[in-house]
Write an enzyme that holds these catalytic residues in place. Structure first.
Site, short mmCIF file in Angstrom:
data_model
loop_
_atom_site.label_atom_id
_atom_site.label_comp_id
_atom_site.label_asym_id
_atom_site.label_seq_id
_atom_site.Cartn_x
_atom_site.Cartn_y
_atom_site.Cartn_z
N ASP A 66 81.09 59.14 83.01
CA ASP A 66 81.17 57.72 82.73
C ASP A 66 80.06 57.03 83.53
OD1 ASP A 66 81.84 54.96 82.70
OD2 ASP A 66 83.96 55.42 82.43
N SER A 145 67.27 46.34 73.21
CA SER A 145 67.71 45.69 71.97
C SER A 145 66.79 44.53 71.68
CB SER A 145 69.15 45.19 72.13
OG SER A 145 69.52 44.32 71.07
N TYR A 158 76.60 40.87 75.80
CA TYR A 158 75.67 41.96 75.49
C TYR A 158 74.22 41.48 75.53
CZ TYR A 158 73.55 45.90 73.01
OH TYR A 158 72.75 46.97 72.64
#
Length: 332
Positions: A66, A145, A158
């Protein structure tokens, strides 16, 4: 800018490899001869990826972990180095997002999005950098992104995390100048990943990416190109990439008008859905592999939209040029 045209024999850690861009990037890197260490929270998904890589003749070490757990991050890097004798490339691809209006998002969703999509990058970078410095070379390749240079409604956390991550990557590039360690970024458009199939939503409706949607392999191929020629920021899409950046530079009001009025509607369907947590805090069974349920937008639709936006951009630029000439004449 460094050149590494032959990737055969290099070792790469790929995070977020159980689905989407991480999965497909791992496959493409393996095809180029890169030896892989893949990590994510879902062991069973990583084993499926490993089987695909082996079928293609590659090498793949599976290390479940993780990105929000420092001990997991350190263990993954340690096991990779012990298995292969070193590490040359880190592909930061792990990310989560949560759909909802900012003031209605649970605070723990906001912090979790940052913890995975931003601080997860930081943790892995800090874990591999000592190895890179010791060997005098290395490459941090970050899956970013288009929202890192823009914004979208319903994805404020985000978008903010990606802005932070891109700013960090640019600063890190300056700090590492002359060390032989390179930093690269890919600005990803909407792609056909399973992210939208397991992202939580506060809207009680099924979320979808902002159209147009590209095939996830578009990004994976860009990752391989950057691995060969590091030290750049790649924008692999034209319509929802280079053209949008150019249009935003000359007429930012266009994007604000479209996304402000239609952005929320573009990212939701009429299909009812109760998914308040999704995969945010715990892994889920669905969404394994490179592609999700939202297919790529047909090429002819993207081409038509490109013509329309290009005409709009041309009109804006022409109007700006005409205005500049009028001002110049008036000043004479």
């Amino acid at each position: 800018m460094a050149r590494h045209e032959d990737l055969r024999g290099q070792v790469a850690i790929v995070t977020g490899a159980s689905s989407g861009v991480g999965w497909q990037s791992a496959v493409r890197l393996a095809e180029a001869g890169v030896r892989l260490c893949v990590t994510a929270r879902r062991q069973f998904a990583l084993e499926q990826l490993r089987a695909e890589v082996l079928q293609r003749g590659g090498e793949c070490l599976v290390c479940e972990g993780d990105v929000t757990v420092p001990g997991d991050v350190e263990r993954v890097v340690r096991e990779c180095v012990a298995h292969y004798g070193g590490v040359d490339l880190l592909v930061n691809a792990a990310a989560v997002q949560s759909y909802g209006y900012f003031d209605r998002l649970p605070w723990e969703h906001i912090t979790r999005v940052f913890d995975v999509s931003c601080f997860g990058y930081f943790r892995f970078a800090r874990a591999v950098l000592p190895h890179f410095r010791q060997q005098g070379h290395g490459h941090l390749l970050n899956i970013q992104s288009m929202l890192a240079s823009g914004a979208a409604p319903l994805l404020s956390a985000y978008s903010a995390a990606k802005h932070a991550t891109l700013g960090w990557a640019k600063s890190l590039e300056l700090e590492l100048a002359g060390t032989g360690i390179h930093v690269s970024n890919v600005l990803v458009p909407s792609v056909s990943t399973p992210m939208f199939d397991h992202a939580p939503t506060m809207l009680r409706r099924r979320p979808v990416p902002v159209p147009p949607t590209y095939d996830v392999d578009l990004v994976a191929r860009a990752v391989v190109r950057l691995a060969k020629r590091p030290g750049r920021t790649s924008v692999p899409a034209f319509l929802q990439g280079r053209l949008m950046l150019a249009l935003d530079a000359v007429a930012p009001w266009v994007g604000k008008a479209v996304l402000g009025r239609l952005g929320a509607r573009m990212q939701t369907t009429r299909t009812p859905l109760e998914r308040p947590d999704g995969n945010l805090f715990s892994p889920v069974a669905q969404g394994v592999g490179p592609r999700g349920s939202v297919p790529p937008t047909p090429a002819w639709v993207r081409f038509t939209a490109t013509l329309g936006l290009a005409a709009l951009a041309g009109g804006v630029l022409g109007g700006a040029a005409l205005g500049a000439r009028s001002v110049a004449r008036a000043a004479r």
